[in-house]
Design an enzyme around this catalytic site. Sequence first.
Site, PDB file in Angstrom:
ATOM      1  N   ALA A 115      51.447  14.049   6.573  1.00  0.00           N
ATOM      2  CA  ALA A 115      52.115  14.376   7.630  1.00  0.00           C
ATOM      3  C   ALA A 115      51.606  13.239   8.665  1.00  0.00           C
ATOM      4  O   ALA A 115      50.359  13.010   8.743  1.00  0.00           O
ATOM      5  CB  ALA A 115      51.715  15.895   7.998  1.00  0.00           C
ATOM      6  N   ARG A 146      51.783  21.127  10.247  1.00  0.00           N
ATOM      7  CA  ARG A 146      52.040  19.704  10.029  1.00  0.00           C
ATOM      8  C   ARG A 146      52.718  19.362   8.972  1.00  0.00           C
ATOM      9  O   ARG A 146      53.591  18.740   8.952  1.00  0.00           O
ATOM     10  CB  ARG A 146      50.629  19.026   9.831  1.00  0.00           C
ATOM     11  CG  ARG A 146      49.868  18.871  11.219  1.00  0.00           C
ATOM     12  CD  ARG A 146      48.626  18.188  10.898  1.00  0.00           C
ATOM     13  NE  ARG A 146      48.786  16.753  10.606  1.00  0.00           N
ATOM     14  CZ  ARG A 146      48.950  15.803  11.686  1.00  0.00           C
ATOM     15  NH1 ARG A 146      48.941  16.026  12.749  1.00  0.00           N
ATOM     16  NH2 ARG A 146      48.965  14.461  11.027  1.00  0.00           N
ATOM     17  N   CYS A 238      42.251   5.031   9.476  1.00  0.00           N
ATOM     18  CA  CYS A 238      42.526   4.377  10.627  1.00  0.00           C
ATOM     19  C   CYS A 238      41.265   4.333  11.497  1.00  0.00           C
ATOM     20  O   CYS A 238      41.110   4.628  12.738  1.00  0.00           O
ATOM     21  CB  CYS A 238      43.764   5.068  11.397  1.00  0.00           C
ATOM     22  SG  CYS A 238      43.433   6.672  12.094  1.00  0.00           S
TER      23      CYS A 238
HETATM   24  N1  SAM Z   1      49.979   9.666   6.392  1.00  0.00           N
HETATM   25  C1  SAM Z   1      50.303  10.091   7.496  1.00  0.00           C
HETATM   26  C2  SAM Z   1      51.369   9.344   8.189  1.00  0.00           C
HETATM   27  O1  SAM Z   1      51.360   8.213   7.885  1.00  0.00           O
HETATM   28  O2  SAM Z   1      52.325   9.896   8.893  1.00  0.00           O
HETATM   29  C3  SAM Z   1      49.218  10.468   8.326  1.00  0.00           C
HETATM   30  C4  SAM Z   1      48.140  11.256   7.749  1.00  0.00           C
HETATM   31  S1  SAM Z   1      46.642  11.611   8.728  1.00  0.00           S
HETATM   32  C5  SAM Z   1      45.705   9.930   8.993  1.00  0.00           C
HETATM   33  C6  SAM Z   1      45.714  12.576   7.754  1.00  0.00           C
HETATM   34  C7  SAM Z   1      46.310  13.800   7.439  1.00  0.00           C
HETATM   35  O3  SAM Z   1      45.362  14.525   6.625  1.00  0.00           O
HETATM   36  C8  SAM Z   1      46.580  14.815   8.642  1.00  0.00           C
HETATM   37  O4  SAM Z   1      47.946  15.119   8.498  1.00  0.00           O
HETATM   38  C9  SAM Z   1      45.881  16.101   8.305  1.00  0.00           C
HETATM   39  O5  SAM Z   1      46.453  17.276   8.554  1.00  0.00           O
HETATM   40  C10 SAM Z   1      45.393  15.783   6.757  1.00  0.00           C
HETATM   41  N2  SAM Z   1      44.192  16.526   6.246  1.00  0.00           N
HETATM   42  C11 SAM Z   1      43.250  17.045   7.218  1.00  0.00           C
HETATM   43  N3  SAM Z   1      42.011  17.704   6.550  1.00  0.00           N
HETATM   44  C12 SAM Z   1      42.577  17.552   5.296  1.00  0.00           C
HETATM   45  C13 SAM Z   1      41.774  17.957   3.795  1.00  0.00           C
HETATM   46  N4  SAM Z   1      40.666  18.350   4.004  1.00  0.00           N
HETATM   47  N5  SAM Z   1      42.450  17.583   2.788  1.00  0.00           N
HETATM   48  C14 SAM Z   1      43.688  16.673   2.963  1.00  0.00           C
HETATM   49  N6  SAM Z   1      44.283  16.526   3.916  1.00  0.00           N
HETATM   50  C15 SAM Z   1      43.737  16.773   5.156  1.00  0.00           C
END
Ligand code: SAM
Length: 407
Positions: A115, A146, A238
């Site tokens: 997301a 999300r 990032c």
């Molecule tokens: N790939 C997305 C994009 O290009 O639009 C952005 C992703 S963002 C960098 C990281 C995502 O990892 C967030 O949506 C977050 O909710 C999720 N996240 C948070 N904790 C997590 C966990 N323990 N395991 C997997 N995903 C997680």
Amino acid sequence: MEGIEDRVLMDILSRAVGPERAPIAFDALSQAPSTSVRYNPFKLSSYQKGSVVPWNKYGVILAERPRFVMDPLFHAGCYYVQDSSAMVVGHIFREHLDDFASLGRPVRVLDLCAAPGGKTTDLAVSLRERFGDGFQLVANEVMRNRASVLADNVAIWGDPNVIVTSCDPKAFSKLEGFFDVVVVDAPCSGEGMFRKDPKAVEDWSPEAVDLCAARQKRILADAWPSLRQNGLLIYSTCTFEEAENDSNVEWTASELGAEVADYEYSSLSGVIQARTGGLLVPGFVQGEGQFVSILRKTAPAGSTKNGIEVLRPIRNGLEKGVTKGRDFIPSADWALSIDPPLDKYPAVELDRDTALRFLHRDGIFVEGQPEGFLIVCFEGHPLGFVKNIGKRWNNLHPQNRRIRIDL
Ligand code: SAM
């Protein structure tokens, strides 16, 4: 930069690009961020004026930020607003697709932390361009709220081969050796977003970096069984932190069983070669901060043949509509898909104002149209359905996707 001491920021940047080059990045962080979009080649053949992103021919860096919400084409899935640095992940993915040219079955890709869908929509285009219908892309997001944004963005983008799930990474261990590629765009300390996201600055601390690095390892280890032997893992963040980037890639290689793929990241304009991947830093590239690396799994893995159903997808490809009594009600997603049913339902072109009112879910009506379901379009691009019941139209734009601002 507000919210973080200059000394701390300079220290972060010095570790990322070296003390001589750190002032370049430091200055860049006091400038306004750039705005870029990636257009959908299955819906548009070009996008306005702007400069092309070096690693994505559909990526365009704009001279100024338009009000996207007021552009019906944005809601039609004709383009996605995505930072140009983030697009490098899709480039690395494309560069490795040859590996999957002769599998004799659809290529299976998991985008684990997906997301709101920036990488997913990019991956979907590359897969369709390369393999036609011969792929399955699972976009997963653990956070429920999300995940529903992700599902909407996937629907609006319109590729029918994208499945959306909302699972903890651990759930994927049930699908041993199922995926050919796993993309982990991990949650991170967000240093690369300092210029765009004040929350990233506010939340930053050395302890947060350590916590993120540990969580990333856990995510990688949890998803690892689902990648087949010789499959590819693309890891991205990032942030500039070595503990979250190179160190985690090296940990994956040694602890989970993989080799870091050779790739000359510095061949990409402005990208800095790190130990195991490419680092994008404002001042050296036009976009924000990003790290990307690619590994090939050497460890043996099981082999699950089917099984996405066990993950209970929240979107299982394209649902064309629902049957209610004797009626079939076509879904908005069908109109937005890359293959909309323009041969089955009449299309009505709307002017900009009426298109925005449709997207706002107001009552709209255009005289002289046949009764029944109609596809409403802007500049020839489907936005959704209305049902003409004679003297008025029922607006079938989904409630949760309506434009919420006053027009
Ligand atoms: N790939 C997305 C994009 O290009 O639009 C952005 C992703 S963002 C960098 C990281 C995502 O990892 C967030 O949506 C977050 O909710 C999720 N996240 C948070 N904790 C997590 C966990 N323990 N395991 C997997 N995903 C997680």
